[in-house]
Scaffold this motif. Structure first.
Motif, PDB file in Angstrom:
ATOM      1  N   GLN A  57      45.101  37.659 -16.651  1.00  0.00           N
ATOM      2  CA  GLN A  57      45.780  36.415 -17.010  1.00  0.00           C
ATOM      3  C   GLN A  57      44.777  35.392 -17.558  1.00  0.00           C
ATOM      4  N   TYR A  58      43.604  35.307 -16.947  1.00  0.00           N
ATOM      5  CA  TYR A  58      42.584  34.355 -17.388  1.00  0.00           C
ATOM      6  C   TYR A  58      42.019  34.746 -18.757  1.00  0.00           C
ATOM      7  N   LEU A  59      41.716  36.017 -18.950  1.00  0.00           N
ATOM      8  CA  LEU A  59      41.115  36.452 -20.215  1.00  0.00           C
ATOM      9  C   LEU A  59      42.076  36.333 -21.389  1.00  0.00           C
ATOM     10  N   THR A  60      43.381  36.319 -21.124  1.00  0.00           N
ATOM     11  CA  THR A  60      44.353  36.152 -22.203  1.00  0.00           C
ATOM     12  C   THR A  60      44.824  34.705 -22.332  1.00  0.00           C
ATOM     13  N   SER A  61      44.321  33.817 -21.472  1.00  0.00           N
ATOM     14  CA  SER A  61      44.705  32.410 -21.525  1.00  0.00           C
ATOM     15  C   SER A  61      44.115  31.757 -22.779  1.00  0.00           C
ATOM     16  N   TYR A  62      44.954  31.020 -23.497  1.00  0.00           N
ATOM     17  CA  TYR A  62      44.489  30.352 -24.705  1.00  0.00           C
ATOM     18  C   TYR A  62      43.457  29.276 -24.384  1.00  0.00           C
ATOM     19  N   ASP A  63      43.644  28.566 -23.270  1.00  0.00           N
ATOM     20  CA  ASP A  63      42.694  27.517 -22.885  1.00  0.00           C
ATOM     21  C   ASP A  63      41.296  28.087 -22.681  1.00  0.00           C
ATOM     22  N   ALA A  91      40.017  31.524 -31.802  1.00  0.00           N
ATOM     23  CA  ALA A  91      40.456  31.611 -30.400  1.00  0.00           C
ATOM     24  C   ALA A  91      41.817  32.291 -30.290  1.00  0.00           C
ATOM     25  N   GLU A  92      42.708  32.039 -31.231  1.00  0.00           N
ATOM     26  CA  GLU A  92      44.032  32.675 -31.191  1.00  0.00           C
ATOM     27  C   GLU A  92      43.939  34.185 -31.346  1.00  0.00           C
ATOM     28  N   ASN A  93      42.996  34.662 -32.142  1.00  0.00           N
ATOM     29  CA  ASN A  93      42.871  36.094 -32.403  1.00  0.00           C
ATOM     30  C   ASN A  93      41.887  36.798 -31.477  1.00  0.00           C
ATOM     31  N   LEU A  94      41.259  36.065 -30.571  1.00  0.00           N
ATOM     32  CA  LEU A  94      40.267  36.643 -29.662  1.00  0.00           C
ATOM     33  C   LEU A  94      40.970  37.494 -28.608  1.00  0.00           C
ATOM     34  N   ASN A  95      40.471  38.711 -28.402  1.00  0.00           N
ATOM     35  CA  ASN A  95      41.064  39.617 -27.420  1.00  0.00           C
ATOM     36  C   ASN A  95      39.937  40.306 -26.666  1.00  0.00           C
ATOM     37  N   HIS A 131      30.887  34.595 -23.464  1.00  0.00           N
ATOM     38  CA  HIS A 131      31.060  33.406 -22.627  1.00  0.00           C
ATOM     39  C   HIS A 131      32.335  33.498 -21.788  1.00  0.00           C
ATOM     40  N   LEU A 132      33.387  34.071 -22.358  1.00  0.00           N
ATOM     41  CA  LEU A 132      34.650  34.206 -21.648  1.00  0.00           C
ATOM     42  C   LEU A 132      34.497  35.110 -20.428  1.00  0.00           C
ATOM     43  N   VAL A 133      33.875  36.254 -20.619  1.00  0.00           N
ATOM     44  CA  VAL A 133      33.682  37.199 -19.515  1.00  0.00           C
ATOM     45  C   VAL A 133      32.644  36.655 -18.531  1.00  0.00           C
ATOM     46  N   MET A 134      31.644  35.956 -19.033  1.00  0.00           N
ATOM     47  CA  MET A 134      30.618  35.410 -18.155  1.00  0.00           C
ATOM     48  C   MET A 134      31.205  34.370 -17.200  1.00  0.00           C
ATOM     49  N   SER A 135      32.214  33.632 -17.634  1.00  0.00           N
ATOM     50  CA  SER A 135      32.828  32.645 -16.749  1.00  0.00           C
ATOM     51  C   SER A 135      33.500  33.319 -15.555  1.00  0.00           C
ATOM     52  N   VAL A 136      34.068  34.499 -15.760  1.00  0.00           N
ATOM     53  CA  VAL A 136      34.655  35.251 -14.636  1.00  0.00           C
ATOM     54  C   VAL A 136      33.551  35.725 -13.708  1.00  0.00           C
ATOM     55  N   PHE A 137      32.440  36.187 -14.271  1.00  0.00           N
ATOM     56  CA  PHE A 137      31.316  36.631 -13.432  1.00  0.00           C
ATOM     57  C   PHE A 137      30.762  35.486 -12.596  1.00  0.00           C
ATOM     58  N   TYR A 138      30.706  34.276 -13.163  1.00  0.00           N
ATOM     59  CA  TYR A 138      30.248  33.121 -12.392  1.00  0.00           C
ATOM     60  C   TYR A 138      31.164  32.874 -11.194  1.00  0.00           C
ATOM     61  N   ALA A 139      32.467  33.092 -11.384  1.00  0.00           N
ATOM     62  CA  ALA A 139      33.421  32.842 -10.302  1.00  0.00           C
ATOM     63  C   ALA A 139      33.262  33.835  -9.151  1.00  0.00           C
ATOM     64  N   ILE A 140      32.888  35.077  -9.448  1.00  0.00           N
ATOM     65  CA  ILE A 140      32.836  36.087  -8.385  1.00  0.00           C
ATOM     66  C   ILE A 140      31.420  36.381  -7.909  1.00  0.00           C
ATOM     67  N   ALA A 141      30.423  35.807  -8.563  1.00  0.00           N
ATOM     68  CA  ALA A 141      29.039  36.092  -8.178  1.00  0.00           C
ATOM     69  C   ALA A 141      28.716  35.460  -6.834  1.00  0.00           C
ATOM     70  N   GLU A 142      28.090  36.226  -5.986  1.00  0.00           N
ATOM     71  CA  GLU A 142      27.625  35.729  -4.698  1.00  0.00           C
ATOM     72  C   GLU A 142      26.105  35.850  -4.704  1.00  0.00           C
ATOM     73  N   LEU A 143      25.456  34.841  -5.230  1.00  0.00           N
ATOM     74  CA  LEU A 143      24.015  34.871  -5.421  1.00  0.00           C
ATOM     75  C   LEU A 143      23.292  34.313  -4.210  1.00  0.00           C
ATOM     76  N   HIS A 144      22.116  34.813  -3.997  1.00  0.00           N
ATOM     77  CA  HIS A 144      21.279  34.307  -2.919  1.00  0.00           C
ATOM     78  C   HIS A 144      20.755  32.933  -3.328  1.00  0.00           C
ATOM     79  N   PRO A 145      20.713  31.959  -2.413  1.00  0.00           N
ATOM     80  CA  PRO A 145      20.280  30.613  -2.802  1.00  0.00           C
ATOM     81  C   PRO A 145      18.841  30.534  -3.285  1.00  0.00           C
ATOM     82  N   ARG A 146      18.037  31.525  -2.991  1.00  0.00           N
ATOM     83  CA  ARG A 146      16.643  31.489  -3.440  1.00  0.00           C
ATOM     84  C   ARG A 146      16.446  32.159  -4.804  1.00  0.00           C
TER      85      ARG A 146
END
Length: 154
Positions: A57-63, A91-95, A131-146
């Motif tokens: 749903q996020y990857l197909t969102s126009y926003d 952006a409209e044709n991006l898939n 950038h679109l896929v990287m934003s999803v990775f940022y949401a699920i990444a559990e990085l060590h604080p160091r």
């Protein structure tokens, strides 16, 4: 673990505000934050079916596609940037599931008398998908604080 979009915003890595800043309006920014918060919540709960649905749903969102295209356009060299009027059409044709047929330029960088290092120069469509896929990775990444390099440190 963040439960709301505000908590997600406070825990995001360094590259995150740059992506959300490319949203057209505060309402769009809040919508994208909410979608990413739901993705993060489903991922951490281990609900694979819900996670896949929300990511699709996020990857197909126009926003999200428009914000990624704007960021990709900003990060390109000034002489290769598309016009602002072209960004909406891109952006409209991006898939994210189909990919792109855009050409990638190969640049050879001299590294010695007879050695070269290949570097690839992607166009706006390829960069926007990254950038679109990287934003999803940022949401699920559990990085060590160091891990300073991944959190914008020195």
């Amino acid at each position: 673990m963040p439960e709301t979009a505000d908590q997600l915003a406070s825990e995001r890595p360094a590259g995150w505000p740059e992506f959300l800043a490319c949203a057209g309006s505060p309402a769009t920014r809040a919508h994208m934050r909410g979608m990413l918060a739901r993705i993060q919540k489903a991922y951490r709960a281990g609900d694979k079916q819900q996670f896949r649905y929300l990511v699709q749903q996020y990857l197909t969102s126009y926003d999200a596609r428009l914000a990624a295209t704007r960021l990709a356009g900003r990060k390109m060299r000034w002489d290769h940037r598309p016009k602002k009027s072209e960004l909406k059409a891109i952006a409209e044709n991006l898939n994210a599931f189909r990919g792109t047929q855009e050409e990638v330029r190969l640049i050879l960088i001299r590294k010695g008398p007879d050695k070269f290092r290949p570097a690839l120069d992607f166009g706006v469509e390829n960069r926007a998908l990254q950038h679109l896929v990287m934003s999803v990775f940022y949401a699920i990444a559990e990085l060590h604080p160091r891990q300073f390099a991944t959190r914008g440190g020195v």
